[in-house]
Design a protein around this motif. Structure first.
Motif, PDB file in Angstrom:
ATOM      1  N   GLY A 165       0.809  -1.211   0.000  1.00 22.98           N
ATOM      2  CA  GLY A 165       0.000   0.000   0.000  1.00 22.98           C
ATOM      3  C   GLY A 165       0.845   1.263   0.000  1.00 22.98           C
ATOM      4  N   TYR A 166       1.946   1.241   0.752  1.00 18.10           N
ATOM      5  CA  TYR A 166       2.842   2.391   0.739  1.00 18.10           C
ATOM      6  C   TYR A 166       3.455   2.597  -0.645  1.00 18.10           C
ATOM      7  CZ  TYR A 166       2.620   2.493   5.850  1.00 18.10           C
ATOM      8  OH  TYR A 166       2.196   2.582   7.156  1.00 18.10           O
ATOM      9  N   CYS A 167       3.770   1.501  -1.296  1.00 14.03           N
ATOM     10  CA  CYS A 167       4.327   1.595  -2.650  1.00 14.03           C
ATOM     11  C   CYS A 167       3.322   2.224  -3.610  1.00 14.03           C
ATOM     12  CB  CYS A 167       4.721   0.197  -3.132  1.00 14.03           C
ATOM     13  SG  CYS A 167       5.271   0.139  -4.857  1.00 14.03           S
ATOM     14  N   MET A 168       2.082   1.840  -3.501  1.00 17.79           N
ATOM     15  CA  MET A 168       1.056   2.399  -4.380  1.00 17.79           C
ATOM     16  C   MET A 168       0.816   3.884  -4.089  1.00 17.79           C
ATOM     17  SD  MET A 168      -1.658  -0.800  -4.423  1.00 17.79           S
ATOM     18  CE  MET A 168      -2.765   0.047  -5.521  1.00 17.79           C
ATOM     19  N   GLN A 169       0.894   4.289  -2.830  1.00 17.56           N
ATOM     20  CA  GLN A 169       0.740   5.702  -2.502  1.00 17.56           C
ATOM     21  C   GLN A 169       1.885   6.529  -3.093  1.00 17.56           C
ATOM     22  OE1 GLN A 169      -0.065   6.682   1.596  1.00 17.56           O
ATOM     23  NE2 GLN A 169      -1.322   4.863   1.916  1.00 17.56           N
ATOM     24  N   ALA A 170       3.095   6.045  -2.960  1.00 21.86           N
ATOM     25  CA  ALA A 170       4.237   6.770  -3.520  1.00 21.86           C
ATOM     26  C   ALA A 170       4.146   6.846  -5.037  1.00 21.86           C
ATOM     27  CB  ALA A 170       5.547   6.095  -3.097  1.00 21.86           C
ATOM     28  N   LYS A 171       3.709   5.739  -5.661  1.00 17.10           N
ATOM     29  CA  LYS A 171       3.555   5.745  -7.119  1.00 17.10           C
ATOM     30  C   LYS A 171       2.465   6.738  -7.543  1.00 17.10           C
ATOM     31  CE  LYS A 171       3.778   1.711  -8.979  1.00 17.10           C
ATOM     32  NZ  LYS A 171       5.054   1.751  -9.757  1.00 17.10           N
ATOM     33  N   SER A 172       1.365   6.793  -6.783  1.00 13.44           N
ATOM     34  CA  SER A 172       0.280   7.725  -7.112  1.00 13.44           C
ATOM     35  C   SER A 172       0.727   9.175  -6.952  1.00 13.44           C
ATOM     36  CB  SER A 172      -0.928   7.447  -6.208  1.00 13.44           C
ATOM     37  OG  SER A 172      -1.404   6.124  -6.386  1.00 13.44           O
ATOM     38  N   ALA A 173       1.517   9.465  -5.920  1.00 18.53           N
ATOM     39  CA  ALA A 173       2.010  10.823  -5.725  1.00 18.53           C
ATOM     40  C   ALA A 173       2.902  11.251  -6.883  1.00 18.53           C
ATOM     41  CB  ALA A 173       2.771  10.917  -4.399  1.00 18.53           C
ATOM     42  N   PHE A 174       3.700  10.328  -7.383  1.00 17.95           N
ATOM     43  CA  PHE A 174       4.552  10.656  -8.526  1.00 17.95           C
ATOM     44  C   PHE A 174       3.709  10.905  -9.779  1.00 17.95           C
ATOM     45  CE2 PHE A 174       7.090   9.305 -12.204  1.00 17.95           C
ATOM     46  CZ  PHE A 174       8.152  10.200 -12.095  1.00 17.95           C
ATOM     47  N   ALA A 175       2.669  10.119  -9.974  1.00 21.04           N
ATOM     48  CA  ALA A 175       1.803  10.309 -11.139  1.00 21.04           C
ATOM     49  C   ALA A 175       1.069  11.651 -11.067  1.00 21.04           C
ATOM     50  CB  ALA A 175       0.798   9.158 -11.232  1.00 21.04           C
ATOM     51  N   VAL A 176       0.592  12.023  -9.877  1.00 20.27           N
ATOM     52  CA  VAL A 176      -0.072  13.322  -9.718  1.00 20.27           C
ATOM     53  C   VAL A 176       0.905  14.457  -9.995  1.00 20.27           C
ATOM     54  CG1 VAL A 176      -1.155  14.853  -8.021  1.00 20.27           C
ATOM     55  CG2 VAL A 176      -1.838  12.468  -8.152  1.00 20.27           C
ATOM     56  N   SER A 177       2.140  14.289  -9.581  1.00 18.16           N
ATOM     57  CA  SER A 177       3.149  15.316  -9.840  1.00 18.16           C
ATOM     58  C   SER A 177       3.348  15.523 -11.346  1.00 18.16           C
ATOM     59  CB  SER A 177       4.475  14.932  -9.182  1.00 18.16           C
ATOM     60  OG  SER A 177       4.307  14.767  -7.785  1.00 18.16           O
ATOM     61  N   ILE A 178       3.359  14.433 -12.102  1.00 18.45           N
ATOM     62  CA  ILE A 178       3.519  14.557 -13.554  1.00 18.45           C
ATOM     63  C   ILE A 178       2.313  15.279 -14.158  1.00 18.45           C
ATOM     64  CG2 ILE A 178       3.666  13.255 -15.702  1.00 18.45           C
ATOM     65  CD1 ILE A 178       5.256  11.137 -14.249  1.00 18.45           C
ATOM     66  N   ILE A 179       1.116  14.949 -13.698  1.00 16.36           N
ATOM     67  CA  ILE A 179      -0.104  15.599 -14.233  1.00 16.36           C
ATOM     68  C   ILE A 179      -0.104  17.095 -13.900  1.00 16.36           C
ATOM     69  CG2 ILE A 179      -2.611  15.682 -14.041  1.00 16.36           C
ATOM     70  CD1 ILE A 179      -2.589  12.674 -13.600  1.00 16.36           C
ATOM     71  N   MET A 180       0.321  17.454 -12.713  1.00 14.53           N
ATOM     72  CA  MET A 180       0.379  18.867 -12.349  1.00 14.53           C
ATOM     73  C   MET A 180       1.368  19.628 -13.215  1.00 14.53           C
ATOM     74  SD  MET A 180      -1.838  19.378  -9.916  1.00 14.53           S
ATOM     75  CE  MET A 180      -1.322  20.914  -9.210  1.00 14.53           C
ATOM     76  N   LEU A 181       2.516  19.037 -13.443  1.00 20.59           N
ATOM     77  CA  LEU A 181       3.511  19.689 -14.292  1.00 20.59           C
ATOM     78  C   LEU A 181       2.995  19.835 -15.726  1.00 20.59           C
ATOM     79  CD1 LEU A 181       6.320  20.860 -14.759  1.00 20.59           C
ATOM     80  CD2 LEU A 181       7.155  18.525 -15.114  1.00 20.59           C
ATOM     81  N   ALA A 182       2.336  18.794 -16.243  1.00 19.40           N
ATOM     82  CA  ALA A 182       1.792  18.866 -17.601  1.00 19.40           C
ATOM     83  C   ALA A 182       0.698  19.927 -17.702  1.00 19.40           C
ATOM     84  CB  ALA A 182       1.256  17.498 -18.019  1.00 19.40           C
ATOM     85  N   THR A 183      -0.127  20.049 -16.669  1.00 15.48           N
ATOM     86  CA  THR A 183      -1.180  21.069 -16.682  1.00 15.48           C
ATOM     87  C   THR A 183      -0.595  22.470 -16.730  1.00 15.48           C
ATOM     88  OG1 THR A 183      -2.612  19.593 -15.406  1.00 15.48           O
ATOM     89  CG2 THR A 183      -3.212  21.926 -15.458  1.00 15.48           C
ATOM     90  N   TYR A 184       0.442  22.694 -15.940  1.00 15.09           N
ATOM     91  CA  TYR A 184       1.056  24.018 -15.929  1.00 15.09           C
ATOM     92  C   TYR A 184       1.774  24.322 -17.239  1.00 15.09           C
ATOM     93  CZ  TYR A 184       0.026  24.054 -10.949  1.00 15.09           C
ATOM     94  OH  TYR A 184      -0.616  24.032  -9.732  1.00 15.09           O
ATOM     95  N   VAL A 185       2.324  23.316 -17.856  1.00 16.96           N
ATOM     96  CA  VAL A 185       2.969  23.534 -19.160  1.00 16.96           C
ATOM     97  C   VAL A 185       1.922  23.937 -20.203  1.00 16.96           C
ATOM     98  CG1 VAL A 185       4.185  22.388 -21.054  1.00 16.96           C
ATOM     99  CG2 VAL A 185       4.937  22.035 -18.691  1.00 16.96           C
ATOM    100  N   ILE A 186       0.754  23.302 -20.167  1.00 19.08           N
ATOM    101  CA  ILE A 186      -0.316  23.688 -21.093  1.00 19.08           C
ATOM    102  C   ILE A 186      -0.775  25.120 -20.826  1.00 19.08           C
ATOM    103  CG2 ILE A 186      -2.663  23.167 -21.838  1.00 19.08           C
ATOM    104  CD1 ILE A 186      -2.132  20.249 -21.216  1.00 19.08           C
ATOM    105  N   PHE A 187      -0.842  25.494 -19.560  1.00 18.77           N
ATOM    106  CA  PHE A 187      -1.185  26.880 -19.223  1.00 18.77           C
ATOM    107  C   PHE A 187      -0.155  27.846 -19.804  1.00 18.77           C
ATOM    108  CE2 PHE A 187      -4.198  25.694 -15.750  1.00 18.77           C
ATOM    109  CZ  PHE A 187      -5.198  26.594 -16.078  1.00 18.77           C
ATOM    110  N   ILE A 188       1.097  27.491 -19.721  1.00 22.35           N
ATOM    111  CA  ILE A 188       2.159  28.360 -20.252  1.00 22.35           C
ATOM    112  C   ILE A 188       2.018  28.518 -21.761  1.00 22.35           C
ATOM    113  CG2 ILE A 188       4.647  28.548 -20.583  1.00 22.35           C
ATOM    114  CD1 ILE A 188       5.011  27.194 -17.880  1.00 22.35           C
ATOM    115  N   VAL A 189       1.746  27.417 -22.449  1.00 23.38           N
ATOM    116  CA  VAL A 189       1.602  27.481 -23.905  1.00 23.38           C
ATOM    117  C   VAL A 189       0.408  28.357 -24.290  1.00 23.38           C
ATOM    118  CG1 VAL A 189       1.151  26.125 -25.981  1.00 23.38           C
ATOM    119  CG2 VAL A 189       2.741  25.263 -24.245  1.00 23.38           C
ATOM    120  N   LEU A 190      -0.709  28.168 -23.623  1.00 21.37           N
ATOM    121  CA  LEU A 190      -1.888  28.984 -23.918  1.00 21.37           C
ATOM    122  C   LEU A 190      -1.654  30.460 -23.600  1.00 21.37           C
ATOM    123  CD1 LEU A 190      -4.867  26.764 -22.691  1.00 21.37           C
ATOM    124  CD2 LEU A 190      -4.279  27.373 -25.039  1.00 21.37           C
ATOM    125  N   SER A 191      -0.923  30.718 -22.532  1.00 21.90           N
ATOM    126  CA  SER A 191      -0.646  32.114 -22.163  1.00 21.90           C
ATOM    127  C   SER A 191       0.223  32.794 -23.210  1.00 21.90           C
ATOM    128  CB  SER A 191       0.032  32.163 -20.791  1.00 21.90           C
ATOM    129  OG  SER A 191      -0.791  31.579 -19.795  1.00 21.90           O
TER     130      SER A 191
END
Length: 339
Positions: A165-191
């Motif tokens: 379960g700890y492994c899955m939580q750490a993996k999920s946190a890393f995946a959320v981090s990638i999604i957040m970075l991708a979202t901000y990159v899209i914001f930068i492109v649109l801006s």
């Protein structure tokens, strides 16, 4: 100077709104996952499990080296800096998300503000991804130059249910981090894309600049405002504020109620009406002090009546030396008889 400006309108506002809505659940998930991991819920456990499987260094060896005054630093991927830094980013992202959503509702979330904000947040998330995927090379026998094992491998290789379960939580946190970075990159492109004005926006901006320039030249060439003093200008502006908003909309029967009028015009009209009122009232002459104790009311004499036989008489007033009669009538001989 008029050809360069920063547009305030987004190229694709619906897409921007969709990204803002899309960002919210991941911001909450990011704050929750890294909040659970802080300060050291499972970081050392995953480090130990990876060391037992030979995927990375063993925390016991690092502790043994530190106890014997040997140089063996804790890998940054397993340090407290990694966990605390990501937790702080989660708080910062939630704070700026609330500000960003409020600015969007107020229609002041301009592309230039979005560009500055999301460049800074994207830089923070890029550093976060580096910390989460930093190499572990402190143990020469078990070096890992890539991402940690809980990212590159499946969590099913762990037999213990809690550790899985700890492994899955750490993996999920890393995946959320990638999604957040991708979202901000899209914001930068649109801006950046929205900061390049369209031909329609450029034409509207040039028209606005031309109107302001013409208005400024007209004001500068007006001799009326230049000849007036500051006090006269203030008085003039006060009089203009007292005018009706639309000519002919004032109510009332006064002469000024149907046409635009300044306060001075109204004052003169009031003065003229007062003169007519006082002309119709009985006149009371004033006497010097000591000559007349009481004021006597003076009434104008009645109109004179011209008769055919006996000249002029006054209705209600008897001739001198005779009894006063209520009304005069005339007989055929021309003499009046009281009725």
């Amino acid at each position: 100077m008029g050809r360069f400006f920063l547009p305030r309108q987004w190229r694709m506002p619906k897409l921007v709104l969709g990204l803002i809505i899309f960002e919210f659940p991941f911001t909450v998930a990011n704050l929750s996952l890294f909040g659970i991991a802080a300060p050291n819920t499972y970081r050392t456990i995953l480090w130990r499990v990876g060391g037992e499987m030979g995927f990375n260094s063993d925390p016991s060896k690092v502790a043994y080296a530190a106890y014997n005054y040997q140089k063996m630093e804790t890998p940054i991927v397993w340090s407290s800096l990694n966990t605390n830094y990501n937790m702080y980013i989660g708080v910062v992202c939630m704070f700026f998300y609330l500000i960003k959503f409020t600015l969007w509702l107020l229609h002041v979330f301009y592309p230039i503000l979005s560009l500055i904000l999301h460049v800074a947040l994207a830089a923070l998330w890029a550093a976060s991804l580096y910390l989460q995927t930093a190499p572990d090379t402190v143990d020469p026998a078990h070096q890992n130059k890539g991402a940690p094992w809980y990212i590159t491998k499946s969590c099913n290789i762990v037999s213990d249910k809690t550790e899985r379960g700890y492994c899955m939580q750490a993996k999920s946190a890393f995946a959320v981090s990638i999604i957040m970075l991708a979202t901000y990159v899209i914001f930068i492109v649109l801006s950046i894309w929205s900061l390049f004005p369209t031909p329609e926006a450029r034409l509207a901006h040039e028209t606005k600049i031309a109107e302001k320039k013409a208005e400024k030249e007209l004001y500068a060439s007006s001799p009326y405002d230049q000849e007036m003093t500051a006090e006269e200008q203030w008085q003039h502006m006060w009089e203009l504020q007292q005018l009706p908003r639309t000519p002919g909309t004032a109510t009332g029967n006064a002469p000024w109620s149907k046409t635009p009028a300044t306060p001075r015009t109204r004052a003169f009209n009031d003065l003229g009406g007062s003169q007519e009122y006082y002309a119709q009232q009985p006149m009371t002459p004033q006497y010097p002090v000591g000559q007349q104790t009481q004021a006597q009311t003076y009434y104008p004499p009645p109109k004179q009546v011209q008769h055919e036989h006996e000249g002029v008489g006054y209705a209600g007033v008897a001739p001198h030396g005779q009894q006063e009669l209520d009304e005069y009538v005339y007989d055929p001989k021309g003499k009046g008889a009281a009725m």
